[in-house]
Design an enzyme around this catalytic site. Sequence first.
Site, PDB file in Angstrom:
ATOM      1  CG  ASP A 139      -1.817 -11.032   0.032  1.00 20.94           C
ATOM      2  OD1 ASP A 139      -2.900 -11.121  -0.563  1.00 20.94           O
ATOM      3  OD2 ASP A 139      -0.738 -10.745  -0.546  1.00 20.94           O
ATOM      4  CG  ASP A 156      -1.904  -7.420  -6.614  1.00 25.05           C
ATOM      5  OD1 ASP A 156      -1.854  -6.804  -5.536  1.00 25.05           O
ATOM      6  OD2 ASP A 156      -1.698  -8.641  -6.712  1.00 25.05           O
TER       7      ASP A 156
HETATM    8  C1  DGJ Z   1      -0.449  -9.988  -3.506  1.00 25.05           C
HETATM    9  C2  DGJ Z   1      -0.727  -8.607  -2.987  1.00 25.05           C
HETATM   10  O1  DGJ Z   1      -1.864  -8.086  -3.549  1.00 25.05           O
HETATM   11  C3  DGJ Z   1       0.497  -7.746  -3.250  1.00 25.05           C
HETATM   12  O2  DGJ Z   1       0.232  -6.423  -2.871  1.00 25.05           O
HETATM   13  C4  DGJ Z   1       1.668  -8.313  -2.505  1.00 25.05           C
HETATM   14  O3  DGJ Z   1       1.433  -8.233  -1.138  1.00 25.05           O
HETATM   15  C5  DGJ Z   1       1.904  -9.749  -2.933  1.00 25.05           C
HETATM   16  N1  DGJ Z   1       0.711 -10.533  -2.842  1.00 25.05           N
HETATM   17  C6  DGJ Z   1       2.968 -10.379  -2.103  1.00 25.05           C
HETATM   18  O4  DGJ Z   1       3.124 -11.702  -2.365  1.00 25.05           O
END
Ligand code: DGJ
Length: 718
Positions: A470, A540
């Site tokens: 991430d 997200d």
């Molecule tokens: C952003 C990601 O896109 C989410 O799926 C998740 O992993 C969060 N970060 C966690 O902090």
Amino acid sequence: MPISFNQDSLSFDLFAKDLQYTLYIDENRRLCHAYFGKRIKNLNVRHISDLYKRAYGPNLSLDIIPQEYPSYGTTDFRSPAYQVQFKDGSTVSDLRYVSHRIYSGKPKLEGLPSTYVDEEDEAETLEIHLKDEIGKFEVILFYSAFEDYQAITRSVKFVNFGEDIKILRALSASVDFEDDAFDMIQLSGAWARERHVVKREIKPGIQSIESRRGASSHQQNPFLALARKDTDEWKGEVYGFSLVYSGNFIGEVEVNQYKDTRVLMGINSFDFSWLLKTGETFQTPECVIVYSDKGFNGMSEIYHKLYMNRLARGRHKLAQRPILVNNWEATYFDFNEEKLLKIAKEAKILGIELFVLDDGWFGRRNSDNSSLGDWYVNKEKLPGGLNGLARKINDLGLKFGLWIEPEMISPDSDLYRAHPDWCLHVDQRERHLSRNQLVLDLSRKDVREYIVETISNLLKSANISYVKWDMNRNMTEIGSAILPAERQREVSHRYILGLYEILERITSQFPDILFESCAGGGGRFDPGMFYYMPQAWTSDDTDAIERLKIQYGTSYVYPPVMMGSHVSAIPNHQVGRITSIDIRSHVAMSANMGFELDLTKLSEEEKDKIKKYINDYKKFRNLIQFGNFYRLFFEENEVAWIITDETRDEFLVYYFKVLGEPNVKQRRLRIKGISNQKRYKLDGTSEIYGGDELEFAGFLLPELKGDFQSVFLHFVSV
Ligand code: DGJ
């Protein structure tokens, strides 16, 4: 032979299936553009190079000449493809042809991701060496044409033989078209609504998409297309430009006074420069250029196949991807081993194959306030450590996956306390936080070594089959503590080069791990990342209805197997919408299916349905992940797409209706992209339909009542 040189006309023809790209050297040794489009039998370059003499009377003006890599300051007033600055402060240069080379294969780009070939005979490459005699630097233009994909690639290498120069702009490709009868297509949006299709008529002046955020961005994808006015999903000419790069980029379309159109793409020159010392080289990223006369689906099919087969790498690229459950939306930071295991147990019963532990398992990370950089397990949450948890998950019959965010550092972390200068920053300036975190300075070797070592040890510490990598903020105060003043504007590109080095080292050290990239969802959903990690978290936003737009737009360039798509809880956490388990599943089943909700809270009815959908997904997984994805349409209230196998023996139809309507009209779905020579049986019925019947008369959809409805059908040829 995809590439040939004609000694009489001093021209080069590049052929990639039905695509032709022709350029020539003029009497002044300038490299000019002749033609880009459908392959033609006889193209006389003299006819093309015969241009009206405009504006400058008898004097030559480059402003009217289509060029391959235009310079600044020598009568072309459009945006140049590059600009350099010499010791005396001047910025004018002039490139002339010196030599060329044509050879089989496709060279790797130094330090940068790119499409590639497995065997030399899959592509040919043309290198054209251009030189600025006064400044004594050379520019090498690389063109590769594929045998099996209707695409060519372009990149550029600067070589300095003279005194030190500063590169102020170094784009990857420039293509001049002789008219402006195009629409520009871009994939634009924001966090949680990435890559919506935006179409605009191009106008005199510059229209551009770009990122200045240090990542390719949620806001603009590094892709644009020019499409003829009548283009639809199935017909019309489209020219696609996709940049294999994950940092600041620009895609520019300029219509000049004569209604010529210039497309430029490459690293964003905003806040960029690069000091090139004597004897040094600078390599630009690769631009992948596609031509389709079969509309947008034609273009997408080329990108899908090329990116799936010759951009993605490693063991997983053509291997079926597992159905996963991720605990993020189920628990956020609030979990312990017991809670995770309960979800995992339920996952196993439902048929899920991989359990992914998301953010919050390390340091003192109970919120997004701390601990990035401290990659050791939080024993309060996981007393048996990662290894203990992974074993228990494995014992349940599931694989274990882990979330990490290695490029970041929290000010509240042991790492920051030990190395406060390891983040991007500018002396004396405030270090602006975003999600309470700062960005590690990947232009530094010591930082890169730390990341590779720490993450490698972490990945060895347990049986980890999958990693979600991430990256959750954009860059500000882009400066490095160890670079000299004249190199500070190199930092954002050096960051990306550093990132690519890290990814190369880690992914090659762990070839069995399936890596998925993520950047606050789809903030770095670009070809550069797919070179290292064959799939990405699309957004997200897990709401099925928003996902229709996101996945529809994303599919312009990227195939379903590159998109993560999860079923999540209702009301949806991003938009508050309540939708059925059916439509949530059908949307997720259009790409890499996963789940992101507390499975222990589902009703028995929902569980039964999920079991069935997981079974269906497994049955069709190969088709969904590696088939041909075609968009049928996106209307205000209805969306449809299909996935077929290569031979058109089998296909899946997905139809979505957003809002219910009263007194509804007959809805027949005309299904294209299949064979109209074949006859197909609809799964679960004894009905046989002609392919031509489905295409021209259409399939009568069931009468749908209520909002957020979906239909999922499977046809097999008989
Ligand atoms: C952003 C990601 O896109 C989410 O799926 C998740 O992993 C969060 N970060 C966690 O902090």
